[in-house]
Design a protein around this motif. Structure first.
Motif, PDB file in Angstrom:
ATOM      1  N   LEU A  90       0.867  -1.168   0.000  1.00 41.65           N
ATOM      2  CA  LEU A  90       0.000   0.000   0.000  1.00 41.65           C
ATOM      3  C   LEU A  90       0.906   1.220   0.000  1.00 41.65           C
ATOM      4  CD1 LEU A  90      -2.617  -1.144   2.666  1.00 41.65           C
ATOM      5  CD2 LEU A  90      -2.783  -1.295   0.170  1.00 41.65           C
ATOM      6  N   ALA A  91       0.863   1.956  -1.081  1.00 44.67           N
ATOM      7  CA  ALA A  91       1.660   3.175  -1.227  1.00 44.67           C
ATOM      8  C   ALA A  91       0.695   4.343  -1.198  1.00 44.67           C
ATOM      9  CB  ALA A  91       2.446   3.147  -2.530  1.00 44.67           C
ATOM     10  N   ASP A  92       0.724   5.085  -0.110  1.00 42.78           N
ATOM     11  CA  ASP A  92      -0.288   6.125   0.115  1.00 42.78           C
ATOM     12  C   ASP A  92      -1.686   5.552  -0.068  1.00 42.78           C
ATOM     13  OD1 ASP A  92       1.536   8.044   0.794  1.00 42.78           O
ATOM     14  OD2 ASP A  92       1.643   8.924  -1.207  1.00 42.78           O
ATOM     15  N   ASP A  93      -1.876   4.369   0.506  1.00 47.78           N
ATOM     16  CA  ASP A  93      -3.169   3.668   0.523  1.00 47.78           C
ATOM     17  C   ASP A  93      -3.633   3.171  -0.845  1.00 47.78           C
ATOM     18  OD1 ASP A  93      -3.413   3.938   3.309  1.00 47.78           O
ATOM     19  OD2 ASP A  93      -4.188   5.973   3.057  1.00 47.78           O
ATOM     20  N   ARG A  94      -2.766   3.192  -1.843  1.00 48.06           N
ATOM     21  CA  ARG A  94      -3.092   2.598  -3.146  1.00 48.06           C
ATOM     22  C   ARG A  94      -2.355   1.268  -3.252  1.00 48.06           C
ATOM     23  NH1 ARG A  94      -2.311   6.909  -7.745  1.00 48.06           N
ATOM     24  NH2 ARG A  94      -3.460   5.335  -8.913  1.00 48.06           N
ATOM     25  N   ALA A  95      -3.077   0.210  -3.621  1.00 48.70           N
ATOM     26  CA  ALA A  95      -2.530  -1.145  -3.599  1.00 48.70           C
ATOM     27  C   ALA A  95      -1.733  -1.478  -4.855  1.00 48.70           C
ATOM     28  CB  ALA A  95      -3.659  -2.156  -3.441  1.00 48.70           C
ATOM     29  N   ILE A  96      -0.550  -2.058  -4.621  1.00 48.76           N
ATOM     30  CA  ILE A  96       0.283  -2.586  -5.703  1.00 48.76           C
ATOM     31  C   ILE A  96       0.530  -4.055  -5.375  1.00 48.76           C
ATOM     32  CG2 ILE A  96       2.472  -2.431  -6.943  1.00 48.76           C
ATOM     33  CD1 ILE A  96       2.648   0.497  -5.845  1.00 48.76           C
ATOM     34  N   PRO A  97      -0.054  -4.986  -6.155  1.00 50.92           N
ATOM     35  CA  PRO A  97       0.211  -6.406  -5.925  1.00 50.92           C
ATOM     36  C   PRO A  97       1.423  -6.868  -6.737  1.00 50.92           C
ATOM     37  CG  PRO A  97      -1.535  -6.173  -7.530  1.00 50.92           C
ATOM     38  CD  PRO A  97      -1.093  -4.770  -7.156  1.00 50.92           C
ATOM     39  N   ASP A  98       1.942  -8.036  -6.399  1.00 56.38           N
ATOM     40  CA  ASP A  98       3.014  -8.723  -7.130  1.00 56.38           C
ATOM     41  C   ASP A  98       4.389  -8.235  -6.680  1.00 56.38           C
ATOM     42  OD1 ASP A  98       3.661 -10.581  -9.574  1.00 56.38           O
ATOM     43  OD2 ASP A  98       4.992  -8.856  -9.697  1.00 56.38           O
ATOM     44  N   SER A  99       5.204  -9.185  -6.234  1.00 59.94           N
ATOM     45  CA  SER A  99       6.507  -8.832  -5.674  1.00 59.94           C
ATOM     46  C   SER A  99       7.419  -8.141  -6.680  1.00 59.94           C
ATOM     47  CB  SER A  99       7.201 -10.073  -5.099  1.00 59.94           C
ATOM     48  OG  SER A  99       7.490 -11.019  -6.107  1.00 59.94           O
ATOM     49  N   ALA A 100       7.457  -8.597  -7.923  1.00 56.41           N
ATOM     50  CA  ALA A 100       8.352  -7.981  -8.912  1.00 56.41           C
ATOM     51  C   ALA A 100       7.915  -6.552  -9.224  1.00 56.41           C
ATOM     52  CB  ALA A 100       8.401  -8.816 -10.188  1.00 56.41           C
ATOM     53  N   ALA A 101       6.608  -6.331  -9.340  1.00 54.00           N
ATOM     54  CA  ALA A 101       6.111  -4.975  -9.598  1.00 54.00           C
ATOM     55  C   ALA A 101       6.426  -4.051  -8.428  1.00 54.00           C
ATOM     56  CB  ALA A 101       4.598  -5.014  -9.855  1.00 54.00           C
ATOM     57  N   ILE A 102       6.275  -4.563  -7.214  1.00 53.28           N
ATOM     58  CA  ILE A 102       6.575  -3.763  -6.026  1.00 53.28           C
ATOM     59  C   ILE A 102       8.058  -3.409  -5.995  1.00 53.28           C
ATOM     60  CG2 ILE A 102       6.667  -3.771  -3.501  1.00 53.28           C
ATOM     61  CD1 ILE A 102       4.189  -5.696  -3.633  1.00 53.28           C
ATOM     62  N   LEU A 103       8.914  -4.396  -6.257  1.00 54.70           N
ATOM     63  CA  LEU A 103      10.357  -4.148  -6.251  1.00 54.70           C
ATOM     64  C   LEU A 103      10.732  -3.043  -7.224  1.00 54.70           C
ATOM     65  CD1 LEU A 103      11.854  -7.761  -6.156  1.00 54.70           C
ATOM     66  CD2 LEU A 103      11.830  -6.100  -4.281  1.00 54.70           C
ATOM     67  N   GLN A 104      10.233  -3.140  -8.451  1.00 51.76           N
ATOM     68  CA  GLN A 104      10.629  -2.153  -9.449  1.00 51.76           C
ATOM     69  C   GLN A 104      10.042  -0.783  -9.141  1.00 51.76           C
ATOM     70  OE1 GLN A 104      13.083  -2.965 -11.817  1.00 51.76           O
ATOM     71  NE2 GLN A 104      13.127  -0.759 -11.597  1.00 51.76           N
ATOM     72  N   PHE A 105       8.827  -0.750  -8.607  1.00 52.63           N
ATOM     73  CA  PHE A 105       8.223   0.521  -8.195  1.00 52.63           C
ATOM     74  C   PHE A 105       9.088   1.196  -7.129  1.00 52.63           C
ATOM     75  CE2 PHE A 105       5.727   2.506  -4.779  1.00 52.63           C
ATOM     76  CZ  PHE A 105       5.247   3.625  -5.446  1.00 52.63           C
ATOM     77  N   LEU A 106       9.467   0.450  -6.099  1.00 57.31           N
ATOM     78  CA  LEU A 106      10.277   1.023  -5.018  1.00 57.31           C
ATOM     79  C   LEU A 106      11.640   1.472  -5.527  1.00 57.31           C
ATOM     80  CD1 LEU A 106       9.430  -1.485  -2.152  1.00 57.31           C
ATOM     81  CD2 LEU A 106       8.766   0.943  -2.251  1.00 57.31           C
ATOM     82  N   ALA A 107      12.255   0.645  -6.371  1.00 56.82           N
ATOM     83  CA  ALA A 107      13.570   1.000  -6.908  1.00 56.82           C
ATOM     84  C   ALA A 107      13.488   2.273  -7.751  1.00 56.82           C
ATOM     85  CB  ALA A 107      14.128  -0.166  -7.727  1.00 56.82           C
ATOM     86  N   ASP A 108      12.481   2.358  -8.608  1.00 54.20           N
ATOM     87  CA  ASP A 108      12.299   3.558  -9.422  1.00 54.20           C
ATOM     88  C   ASP A 108      11.985   4.772  -8.567  1.00 54.20           C
ATOM     89  OD1 ASP A 108      12.767   2.294 -11.861  1.00 54.20           O
ATOM     90  OD2 ASP A 108      10.648   1.882 -12.226  1.00 54.20           O
ATOM     91  N   ARG A 109      11.101   4.594  -7.605  1.00 53.63           N
ATOM     92  CA  ARG A 109      10.661   5.703  -6.747  1.00 53.63           C
ATOM     93  C   ARG A 109      11.826   6.304  -5.964  1.00 53.63           C
ATOM     94  NH1 ARG A 109       6.693   9.232  -5.830  1.00 53.63           N
ATOM     95  NH2 ARG A 109       4.966   7.838  -5.571  1.00 53.63           N
ATOM     96  N   HIS A 110      12.748   5.431  -5.519  1.00 52.92           N
ATOM     97  CA  HIS A 110      13.853   5.896  -4.670  1.00 52.92           C
ATOM     98  C   HIS A 110      15.182   6.000  -5.418  1.00 52.92           C
ATOM     99  CE1 HIS A 110      11.446   5.981  -1.021  1.00 52.92           C
ATOM    100  NE2 HIS A 110      10.849   4.905  -1.497  1.00 52.92           N
ATOM    101  N   GLY A 111      15.183   5.670  -6.709  1.00 52.52           N
ATOM    102  CA  GLY A 111      16.392   5.815  -7.513  1.00 52.52           C
ATOM    103  C   GLY A 111      17.555   4.987  -7.021  1.00 52.52           C
ATOM    104  N   ALA A 112      17.258   3.767  -6.613  1.00 51.78           N
ATOM    105  CA  ALA A 112      18.302   2.876  -6.096  1.00 51.78           C
ATOM    106  C   ALA A 112      17.986   1.435  -6.498  1.00 51.78           C
ATOM    107  CB  ALA A 112      18.383   2.984  -4.577  1.00 51.78           C
ATOM    108  N   PHE A 113      19.034   0.629  -6.634  1.00 57.59           N
ATOM    109  CA  PHE A 113      18.907  -0.786  -6.999  1.00 57.59           C
ATOM    110  C   PHE A 113      18.257  -0.969  -8.365  1.00 57.59           C
ATOM    111  CE2 PHE A 113      19.144  -0.451  -2.426  1.00 57.59           C
ATOM    112  CZ  PHE A 113      20.209  -1.292  -2.158  1.00 57.59           C
ATOM    113  N   THR A 114      18.471   0.009  -9.225  1.00 56.40           N
ATOM    114  CA  THR A 114      17.939  -0.056 -10.582  1.00 56.40           C
ATOM    115  C   THR A 114      18.721   0.883 -11.479  1.00 56.40           C
ATOM    116  OG1 THR A 114      15.921   0.078 -11.913  1.00 56.40           O
ATOM    117  CG2 THR A 114      16.218   1.789 -10.247  1.00 56.40           C
TER     118      THR A 114
END
Length: 196
Positions: free
Chosen positions: A52-76
């Motif tokens: 839950l990112a600001d209460d919006r749901a993101i399912p799937d581990s790979a999608a979550i990983l890439q979202f977080l990496a893109d959002r924080h500019g790290a590990f990608t």
């Protein structure tokens, strides 16, 4: 941004938990199981993990990983670069050649209703997994998949290695064990491993 991660560390939720620890961002962890009321409220799929990112749901581990990496500019690597295309190719390869086989074995072990399970399929899955992992190991640039930079597919690959060990799949090549030792020695990995 406020993050809440749904799913126990003994599931694919470990992957985003590890990355959240690597990023050292604040988040809430709700160690709930698949198809729980909390998960179904967040995602009709009923699967974990769900972020839950600001209460919006993101399912799937790979999608979550890439979202977080893109959002924080790290590990990608940056989107639109050749390096990112190579990174994405690794992600898709791991999901296709390893994760899918492990998931199918799990389904035929304890997820599907018993009449629908085909236990004999697991021997074929284990054989294919071993062949795929051997080829993947040969292609690791070192120390990480893409050389000196740890990226999202490293988390996926390391997690698949642990999952395979727990599922009693064949022992991996020694070079793969060395690769995963480097990743498991990271402090963020250790912190994520201690979570419920």
């Amino acid at each position: 941004m406020k993050y809440t991660l749904l799913g126990t560390a003994k599931t694919r939720a470990f992957r985003p938990l590890w990355l959240l620890e690597e990023l050292e961002v604040d988040y809430e962890h709700q160690p709930v199981g698949p198809r729980s009321d909390e998960v179904r409220r967040a995602s009709p799929l009923g699967k974990v993990p769900v972020l839950l990112a600001d209460d919006r749901a993101i399912p799937d581990s790979a999608a979550i990983l890439q979202f977080l990496a893109d959002r924080h500019g790290a590990f990608t690597f940056a989107a639109g670069t050749v390096e990112r295309a190579k990174q994405d190719a690794w992600t898709f390869r791991i999901l296709d050649e390893l994760d899918a086989l492990l998931w199918t074995a799990a389904r035929h072990s304890f997820i599907l209703p018993e009449p629908a399970r085909v236990p004999a399929i697991k021997d074929s899955l284990k054989s294919e997994f071993a062949e795929n992992l051997s080829r993947i190991t040969d292609d690791i640039a070192g120390p990480y998949l893409l050389g000196e930079t740890m990226t999202v597919p490293d988390i996926l690959l390391c997690h698949c290695g642990g999952w395979a060990r727990a599922a009693k799949f064949p022992d991996p090549p020694e070079a793969f064990k060395d690769y995963t030792r480097t990743l498991r020695a990271r402090e963020a990995y250790k912190r994520a491993s201690a979570l419920p």
